[in-house]
Design a protein around this motif. Structure first.
Motif, mmCIF file in Angstrom:
data_model
loop_
_atom_site.group_PDB
_atom_site.id
_atom_site.type_symbol
_atom_site.label_atom_id
_atom_site.label_comp_id
_atom_site.label_asym_id
_atom_site.label_seq_id
_atom_site.Cartn_x
_atom_site.Cartn_y
_atom_site.Cartn_z
ATOM 1 N N ALA A 51 -15.942 -40.466 45.062
ATOM 2 C CA ALA A 51 -14.750 -41.280 45.317
ATOM 3 C C ALA A 51 -14.058 -41.654 44.006
ATOM 4 O O ALA A 51 -12.826 -41.562 43.889
ATOM 5 N N ALA A 52 -14.850 -42.043 43.015
ATOM 6 C CA ALA A 52 -14.272 -42.418 41.723
ATOM 7 C C ALA A 52 -13.586 -41.227 41.064
ATOM 8 O O ALA A 52 -12.490 -41.348 40.509
ATOM 9 N N ARG A 53 -14.225 -40.084 41.144
ATOM 10 C CA ARG A 53 -13.656 -38.868 40.563
ATOM 11 C C ARG A 53 -12.346 -38.490 41.253
ATOM 12 O O ARG A 53 -11.431 -37.970 40.622
ATOM 13 N N ALA A 54 -12.271 -38.745 42.558
ATOM 14 C CA ALA A 54 -11.059 -38.429 43.325
ATOM 15 C C ALA A 54 -9.983 -39.502 43.157
ATOM 16 O O ALA A 54 -8.833 -39.280 43.559
ATOM 17 N N GLY A 55 -10.347 -40.654 42.602
ATOM 18 C CA GLY A 55 -9.381 -41.738 42.443
ATOM 19 C C GLY A 55 -9.079 -42.466 43.733
ATOM 20 O O GLY A 55 -7.968 -42.977 43.926
ATOM 21 N N VAL A 56 -10.073 -42.511 44.643
ATOM 22 C CA VAL A 56 -9.888 -43.212 45.914
ATOM 23 C C VAL A 56 -11.019 -44.224 46.093
ATOM 24 O O VAL A 56 -12.056 -44.141 45.430
ATOM 25 N N GLY A 57 -10.819 -45.161 46.997
ATOM 26 C CA GLY A 57 -11.858 -46.125 47.314
ATOM 27 C C GLY A 57 -12.932 -45.497 48.190
ATOM 28 O O GLY A 57 -12.691 -44.518 48.898
ATOM 29 N N ILE A 58 -14.106 -46.072 48.165
ATOM 30 C CA ILE A 58 -15.220 -45.541 48.955
ATOM 31 C C ILE A 58 -14.902 -45.598 50.447
ATOM 32 O O ILE A 58 -15.285 -44.710 51.218
ATOM 33 N N GLY A 59 -14.146 -46.632 50.871
ATOM 34 C CA GLY A 59 -13.764 -46.742 52.282
ATOM 35 C C GLY A 59 -12.858 -45.601 52.710
ATOM 36 O O GLY A 59 -12.968 -45.100 53.836
ATOM 37 N N THR A 60 -11.973 -45.183 51.817
ATOM 38 C CA THR A 60 -11.081 -44.048 52.114
ATOM 39 C C THR A 60 -11.891 -42.791 52.359
ATOM 40 O O THR A 60 -11.621 -42.030 53.296
ATOM 41 N N LEU A 61 -12.894 -42.571 51.515
ATOM 42 C CA LEU A 61 -13.732 -41.385 51.683
ATOM 43 C C LEU A 61 -14.481 -41.437 53.010
ATOM 44 O O LEU A 61 -14.491 -40.462 53.769
ATOM 45 N N TYR A 62 -15.083 -42.588 53.301
ATOM 46 C CA TYR A 62 -15.886 -42.696 54.521
ATOM 47 C C TYR A 62 -15.046 -42.643 55.794
ATOM 48 O O TYR A 62 -15.545 -42.221 56.841
ATOM 49 N N ARG A 63 -13.795 -43.047 55.725
ATOM 50 C CA ARG A 63 -12.952 -42.967 56.917
ATOM 51 C C ARG A 63 -12.770 -41.521 57.357
ATOM 52 O O ARG A 63 -12.733 -41.230 58.548
ATOM 53 N N ARG A 64 -12.635 -40.628 56.412
ATOM 54 C CA ARG A 64 -12.407 -39.215 56.752
ATOM 55 C C ARG A 64 -13.714 -38.440 56.868
ATOM 56 O O ARG A 64 -13.799 -37.496 57.653
ATOM 57 N N PHE A 65 -14.713 -38.840 56.088
ATOM 58 C CA PHE A 65 -15.997 -38.128 56.085
ATOM 59 C C PHE A 65 -17.120 -39.156 56.247
ATOM 60 O O PHE A 65 -17.719 -39.589 55.259
ATOM 61 N N PRO A 66 -17.385 -39.564 57.487
ATOM 62 C CA PRO A 66 -18.361 -40.644 57.717
ATOM 63 C C PRO A 66 -19.765 -40.322 57.231
ATOM 64 O O PRO A 66 -20.512 -41.215 56.845
ATOM 65 N N LYS A 67 -20.144 -39.037 57.265
ATOM 66 C CA LYS A 67 -21.481 -38.637 56.826
ATOM 67 C C LYS A 67 -21.355 -37.647 55.676
ATOM 68 O O LYS A 67 -20.375 -36.907 55.580
ATOM 69 N N ARG A 68 -22.364 -37.605 54.830
ATOM 70 C CA ARG A 68 -22.378 -36.656 53.716
ATOM 71 C C ARG A 68 -22.257 -35.217 54.237
ATOM 72 O O ARG A 68 -21.566 -34.389 53.648
ATOM 73 N N SER A 69 -22.908 -34.945 55.351
ATOM 74 C CA SER A 69 -22.855 -33.584 55.896
ATOM 75 C C SER A 69 -21.436 -33.197 56.302
ATOM 76 O O SER A 69 -21.051 -32.030 56.214
ATOM 77 N N ASP A 70 -20.622 -34.190 56.740
ATOM 78 C CA ASP A 70 -19.213 -33.905 57.052
ATOM 79 C C ASP A 70 -18.475 -33.440 55.806
ATOM 80 O O ASP A 70 -17.658 -32.515 55.853
#
Length: 198
Positions: A51-70
């Motif tokens: 998330a940090a590398r992408a410049g987004v918040g962790i919540g933003t990442l989890y909203r689109r990809f709830p699981k690591r496998s996603d």
């Protein structure tokens, strides 16, 4: 499906047309960051780092990809899409056999990048169940088109199954264990075999 409709499909095969432009940019940034992080550190890299590398918040990442496998599956699909699309681009600007060889080299690059995902993809997680069909469903038509052009030009022999060739090149990549000289020699043998009795 039209090209614009294809562009509206995300790497998970879901419709992206309902997403705002900033959400699309965030998703693309996450996928690029994850691809780089997986290649460098493996798929167990902390999600916060991605998330940090992408410049987004962790919540933003989890909203689109709830699981690591996603996220892993999405990165894999993105890489498959990019590699498969290059077949048409190469065919448009190169002679048939040159386009075929260049694409097979691009496929080797894809395989090398995928090594960071291998353990995850074979973990038994159901999120990955559809990936083998996705792999074959995209790569086989791309390679088949290139091979048909090369056969029509008299550059390679007829009767070679595209999936067999994908498997052979994949086997070479796995057997090489990073030995570039060995891989180059074996790749040249495969190309010579395609040309035999052309």
């Amino acid at each position: 499906m039209t090209e614009s409709q294809n562009a509206a499909q995300d790497v998970k095969g879901e419709d992206r047309r309902g997403l705002r432009a900033d959400a699309l940019r965030n998703e693309d940034a996450v996928l690029e960051a994850a691809k780089a992080a997986f290649a460098e550190q493996g798929v167990d890299v902390p999600v916060r780092d991605i998330a940090a590398r992408a410049g987004v918040g962790i919540g933003t990442l989890y909203r689109r990809f709830p699981k690591r496998s996603d996220l892993v599956a999405a990165v894999f699909r993105q890489q498959v899409d990019a590699c498969a699309k290059e077949a048409a681009a190469l065919a448009a600007i190169h002679a048939p056999v040159e386009a075929l060889i260049l694409w097979l080299r691009r496929y080797l690059q894809f395989l090398a990048a995928k090594k960071g995902l291998t353990s995850a993809l074979h973990s038994g997680d159901p999120a990955y169940d559809s990936l083998p069909d996705y792999f074959r469903g995209n790569f086989e038509p791309a390679l088949s088109m290139l091979m048909q052009r090369a056969v029509a030009a008299g550059d390679i022999r007829e009767g070679i199954d595209p999936y067999d060739l994908l498997r052979v090149v994949g086997g070479l990549s796995a057997a090489a264990h990073g030995e570039e000289d060995f891989l180059e020699r074996m790749f040249a043998l495969v190309i010579d075999g395609l040309r035999y009795r052309a």
